[in-house]
Design a protein around this motif. Sequence first.
Motif, PDB file in Angstrom:
ATOM      1  N   ALA A 192       0.867  -1.178   0.000  1.00 23.92           N
ATOM      2  CA  ALA A 192       0.000   0.000   0.000  1.00 23.92           C
ATOM      3  C   ALA A 192       0.905   1.229   0.000  1.00 23.92           C
ATOM      4  O   ALA A 192       2.076   1.152   0.390  1.00 23.92           O
ATOM      5  N   PRO A 193       0.385   2.386  -0.414  1.00 22.48           N
ATOM      6  CA  PRO A 193       1.254   3.558  -0.550  1.00 22.48           C
ATOM      7  C   PRO A 193       1.717   4.196   0.754  1.00 22.48           C
ATOM      8  O   PRO A 193       2.729   4.896   0.771  1.00 22.48           O
ATOM      9  N   THR A 194       0.992   3.997   1.854  1.00 26.13           N
ATOM     10  CA  THR A 194       1.400   4.615   3.120  1.00 26.13           C
ATOM     11  C   THR A 194       1.556   3.566   4.213  1.00 26.13           C
ATOM     12  O   THR A 194       1.015   2.459   4.106  1.00 26.13           O
ATOM     13  N   GLY A 195       2.282   3.942   5.269  1.00 27.49           N
ATOM     14  CA  GLY A 195       2.475   3.031   6.397  1.00 27.49           C
ATOM     15  C   GLY A 195       1.163   2.651   7.053  1.00 27.49           C
ATOM     16  O   GLY A 195       0.957   1.490   7.411  1.00 27.49           O
ATOM     17  N   ARG A 196       0.281   3.638   7.213  1.00 32.73           N
ATOM     18  CA  ARG A 196      -1.008   3.352   7.860  1.00 32.73           C
ATOM     19  C   ARG A 196      -1.865   2.410   7.016  1.00 32.73           C
ATOM     20  O   ARG A 196      -2.514   1.513   7.528  1.00 32.73           O
ATOM     21  N   ALA A 197      -1.864   2.641   5.697  1.00 33.33           N
ATOM     22  CA  ALA A 197      -2.654   1.781   4.809  1.00 33.33           C
ATOM     23  C   ALA A 197      -2.086   0.365   4.795  1.00 33.33           C
ATOM     24  O   ALA A 197      -2.835  -0.622   4.776  1.00 33.33           O
ATOM     25  N   ALA A 198      -0.750   0.246   4.826  1.00 35.53           N
ATOM     26  CA  ALA A 198      -0.119  -1.079   4.858  1.00 35.53           C
ATOM     27  C   ALA A 198      -0.455  -1.800   6.161  1.00 35.53           C
ATOM     28  O   ALA A 198      -0.731  -3.013   6.171  1.00 35.53           O
ATOM     29  N   LYS A 199      -0.468  -1.056   7.261  1.00 38.09           N
ATOM     30  CA  LYS A 199      -0.802  -1.650   8.560  1.00 38.09           C
ATOM     31  C   LYS A 199      -2.241  -2.165   8.564  1.00 38.09           C
ATOM     32  O   LYS A 199      -2.529  -3.265   9.054  1.00 38.09           O
ATOM     33  N   PHE A 224      -1.841 -11.240   6.665  1.00 35.62           N
ATOM     34  CA  PHE A 224      -0.545 -11.429   6.018  1.00 35.62           C
ATOM     35  C   PHE A 224       0.223 -10.104   6.038  1.00 35.62           C
ATOM     36  O   PHE A 224      -0.375  -9.033   5.987  1.00 35.62           O
ATOM     37  N   GLU A 225       1.550 -10.187   6.060  1.00 32.27           N
ATOM     38  CA  GLU A 225       2.349  -8.968   6.123  1.00 32.27           C
ATOM     39  C   GLU A 225       2.185  -8.134   4.861  1.00 32.27           C
ATOM     40  O   GLU A 225       2.313  -8.635   3.742  1.00 32.27           O
ATOM     41  N   ALA A 226       1.894  -6.865   5.046  1.00 37.15           N
ATOM     42  CA  ALA A 226       1.849  -5.908   3.935  1.00 37.15           C
ATOM     43  C   ALA A 226       2.923  -4.861   4.171  1.00 37.15           C
ATOM     44  O   ALA A 226       3.191  -4.488   5.310  1.00 37.15           O
ATOM     45  N   LYS A 227       3.527  -4.393   3.103  1.00 32.12           N
ATOM     46  CA  LYS A 227       4.587  -3.386   3.205  1.00 32.12           C
ATOM     47  C   LYS A 227       4.165  -2.117   2.469  1.00 32.12           C
ATOM     48  O   LYS A 227       3.303  -2.163   1.589  1.00 32.12           O
ATOM     49  N   THR A 228       4.825  -1.023   2.824  1.00 32.72           N
ATOM     50  CA  THR A 228       4.659   0.158   1.976  1.00 32.72           C
ATOM     51  C   THR A 228       5.333  -0.150   0.638  1.00 32.72           C
ATOM     52  O   THR A 228       6.225  -1.004   0.559  1.00 32.72           O
ATOM     53  N   ILE A 229       4.916   0.554  -0.394  1.00 33.11           N
ATOM     54  CA  ILE A 229       5.518   0.331  -1.714  1.00 33.11           C
ATOM     55  C   ILE A 229       7.014   0.622  -1.665  1.00 33.11           C
ATOM     56  O   ILE A 229       7.825  -0.097  -2.263  1.00 33.11           O
ATOM     57  N   HIS A 230       7.390   1.655  -0.896  1.00 30.86           N
ATOM     58  CA  HIS A 230       8.815   1.998  -0.799  1.00 30.86           C
ATOM     59  C   HIS A 230       9.628   0.873  -0.156  1.00 30.86           C
ATOM     60  O   HIS A 230      10.746   0.578  -0.578  1.00 30.86           O
ATOM     61  N   ARG A 231       9.055   0.250   0.867  1.00 22.69           N
ATOM     62  CA  ARG A 231       9.757  -0.868   1.512  1.00 22.69           C
ATOM     63  C   ARG A 231       9.795  -2.084   0.601  1.00 22.69           C
ATOM     64  O   ARG A 231      10.797  -2.792   0.527  1.00 22.69           O
ATOM     65  N   LEU A 232       8.691  -2.342  -0.088  1.00 24.73           N
ATOM     66  CA  LEU A 232       8.634  -3.494  -0.988  1.00 24.73           C
ATOM     67  C   LEU A 232       9.686  -3.361  -2.093  1.00 24.73           C
ATOM     68  O   LEU A 232      10.363  -4.334  -2.445  1.00 24.73           O
ATOM     69  N   LEU A 233       9.836  -2.138  -2.622  1.00 25.60           N
ATOM     70  CA  LEU A 233      10.784  -1.913  -3.713  1.00 25.60           C
ATOM     71  C   LEU A 233      12.195  -1.635  -3.205  1.00 25.60           C
ATOM     72  O   LEU A 233      13.103  -1.428  -4.008  1.00 25.60           O
ATOM     73  N   GLU A 234      12.371  -1.632  -1.854  1.00 25.94           N
ATOM     74  CA  GLU A 234      13.678  -1.464  -1.209  1.00 25.94           C
ATOM     75  C   GLU A 234      14.346  -0.154  -1.633  1.00 25.94           C
ATOM     76  O   GLU A 234      15.347  -0.147  -2.353  1.00 25.94           O
ATOM     77  N   PHE A 235      13.763   0.929  -1.154  1.00 24.91           N
ATOM     78  CA  PHE A 235      14.312   2.241  -1.488  1.00 24.91           C
ATOM     79  C   PHE A 235      15.692   2.419  -0.883  1.00 24.91           C
ATOM     80  O   PHE A 235      15.928   2.108   0.277  1.00 24.91           O
ATOM     81  N   ASP A 236      16.634   2.930  -1.695  1.00 25.11           N
ATOM     82  CA  ASP A 236      18.003   3.190  -1.243  1.00 25.11           C
ATOM     83  C   ASP A 236      18.209   4.705  -1.180  1.00 25.11           C
ATOM     84  O   ASP A 236      18.305   5.359  -2.227  1.00 25.11           O
ATOM     85  N   PRO A 237      18.276   5.279   0.032  1.00 24.33           N
ATOM     86  CA  PRO A 237      18.398   6.738   0.135  1.00 24.33           C
ATOM     87  C   PRO A 237      19.704   7.289  -0.432  1.00 24.33           C
ATOM     88  O   PRO A 237      19.778   8.457  -0.787  1.00 24.33           O
ATOM     89  N   HIS A 238      20.725   6.452  -0.543  1.00 21.16           N
ATOM     90  CA  HIS A 238      22.013   6.937  -1.047  1.00 21.16           C
ATOM     91  C   HIS A 238      21.968   7.160  -2.563  1.00 21.16           C
ATOM     92  O   HIS A 238      22.447   8.174  -3.067  1.00 21.16           O
ATOM     93  N   SER A 239      21.352   6.226  -3.273  1.00 24.18           N
ATOM     94  CA  SER A 239      21.222   6.405  -4.718  1.00 24.18           C
ATOM     95  C   SER A 239      19.921   7.124  -5.064  1.00 24.18           C
ATOM     96  O   SER A 239      19.694   7.497  -6.207  1.00 24.18           O
TER      97      SER A 239
END
Length: 728
Positions: free
Chosen positions: A380-387, A395-410
């Motif tokens: 889901a797009p937000t932490g609250r929606a994923a929760k 079943f475990e749901a993740k934010t889209i950013h976590r699912l796609l493994e966002f890398d803050p350095h790149s």
Amino acid sequence: MQESLSADPKIERLSGTVERIVFHSEDSGFSVLRVRVKGSREPVTVTGYVAAVSSGEFVECVGEWNNDRTYGMQFKARELAVVAPATTEGIEKYLASGMVKGVGQHFAKVLVDAFGEKVFSVIENDPEKLCTLPGIGAKRKEMIVEAWQEQKAVRDIMVFLQSHGVGTARAVRIYKTYGDKAITTVTGNPYRLVLDIQGIGFKTADTIASKLGTPPDSPLRARAGIRHVLQEISGEGHCAMTKERLIEKSVELLGVSGQVVEEAVKEEIVGGGLVRDEINGVPCIYLAPLYRAENSVAVSVRRLGMGELPWGSIDAVQALDEVEKLTGLALSASQEEALKLVLCSKFLVITGGPGVGKTTLVNTILQIIRAKGLNVALCAPTGRAAKRLTESTGFEAKTIHRLLEFDPHSFDFKRGRDNPLNADLIVVDESSMIDVLLMGKLLAAVPERAAVILVGDADQLPSVGPGAVLGDVISSGAVPVVRLTEIFRQASESGIIINAHRINRGEMPLNHHGDALTDFYFVPAGEQEDIHAKLLEVVLKRIPLRFGFDPVRDIQVLTPMNRGGLGTNALNAALQKELNPNSGSGVVRFGTDYSEGDKVIQLVNNYDKEVFNGDIGVIRAVDKEENIVVVDFDKRQVEYEFGELDELALAYATTIHKSQGSEYSAVVIPLAMQHYMLLQRNLLYTAVTRGKKLVMIIGQPRALAAAVSNSEAKGRLTNLAEKIRKER
């Protein structure tokens, strides 16, 4: 300018220490300050424009005295600059203001008592002396020295930028972004600030450029102005702008000829920053990333809709019997038909309002697919929606950013076309919230073997970011769509759900009469002042007393706009004063008081902190020694330096747009004719569907009627639906 000022006998110079910030506008920089001036027993009131200022800082002003009818004698500054202080009192307040990390109020006094006016010299040239003072060990000494070195490097930048209308906190960010090349970079191309530094807009950069001698018809200025106009329109949700309108708005912004703008548009297209395309036969201009994102989504929808189903052939009736025996989940006839369509589709949309059984259908699908031993990813797009998705499915749901493994350095995702997700089915909840850029990234990371189910309410507001992805995918006609409309028995007993559907159909909501408690109320009110008074009454007293809801934790005020007497700014100030006994004891930054116990909302995505736009938390501590504010986001403690606080805003009241994807125990919605331009059916529908146990609308009956009857929500200029059709 100085000569003309000094020639005017009314013009005076005034300097002193800022004792209190009465008012500060983030948008314009207009400030009202109480300044302690030598020779004056009481602090004087100074008004003027400064990008950022903190209590304890030393200011120098050029201006004149003015006797205001309402506020009395004020010094109206034509020039207002923050400078390093010279007196021991000023130095102590400066050090205590948070400008040097590791030095708060306590250590500021310790340092000044020990070294007086030489304290800056000691920190810079003889830092070992700091360790002779009580409470300062090697670690704190290093922190102070490091912070002071940064301040020293920033000092020249601050003087340069403040003379061009940029304040201390922004100067620090500019230094952190550009390092020692800050002045060279800004002088070379001040318009880079708009792209690189949060909080600096085109007008600020344009002012700096003007003072640096950039001519009004400079190609650099014109290209930056065009990008700014397109950025502004993307902020309203559009992916593109007609070429004619872009040139018209750019000419208006820049005050140059259409020929200069036309030439700049060509240069930007050649340089790859803009793309020209036609939408419904009309020439339009895109920012290149938005054009690429639309194309990427369209290509992904075609790619993922093709090929064999990852679960092969499934007998829906037999599978449903097994699920019913195992879980007790029973589907209605309409849900069974929907299930059959789902099980034979590789890319599909499930849409419908509250109470129509979307969750039951999704849970049934998950049980059937998991029984086949396949990998399923929920997001889901937000932490609250994923929760909420995790809670509703088990079943475990993740934010889209976590699912796609966002890398803050790149500043990009690790998952993508070359490193796809390991899943056979991707279920995406709250899809109406996802803008075209994020959807492009998500779908590109889905492997060709996998199926995708987009779940969402197409009648809610579209995403805050550009695009109307869910609506465009549905209207393309190229993707199977399950529309659930039947309201189930338990849901039909809820006034919130019944009235949400009535509003969505253009019917006035039913209001409750009588003493028995219910979950939906409309409270008629008069003008703005009456609505404001009634809102405070219900939030502070009536709802907590009658329903037992905590006014900070459980009640959320949702308003259509930020400004005005019923906007977030005014309501937050009033609610903070009433609901937080610590109000005024914290730190003031960017015109907002942040105190322990305050409810706050994140305004931008911060990938380093893993906090995202719309996340709501509570301030747990304000550490004036370490210059840190600690915010609790769902039991996760996140630290903000004082200079980062413009990422946060008070959240006792938020805009309806910011509430998307969230649910609250109780929602209070003010509606007035002052909101006329925003009184739209999908806005009200979205606000009402945010409430789980109680929704209360307080407003003018004609404002409610206007919102319910107005289905003419402003369309967004996108071309995704047509691109999906062409791809199919």
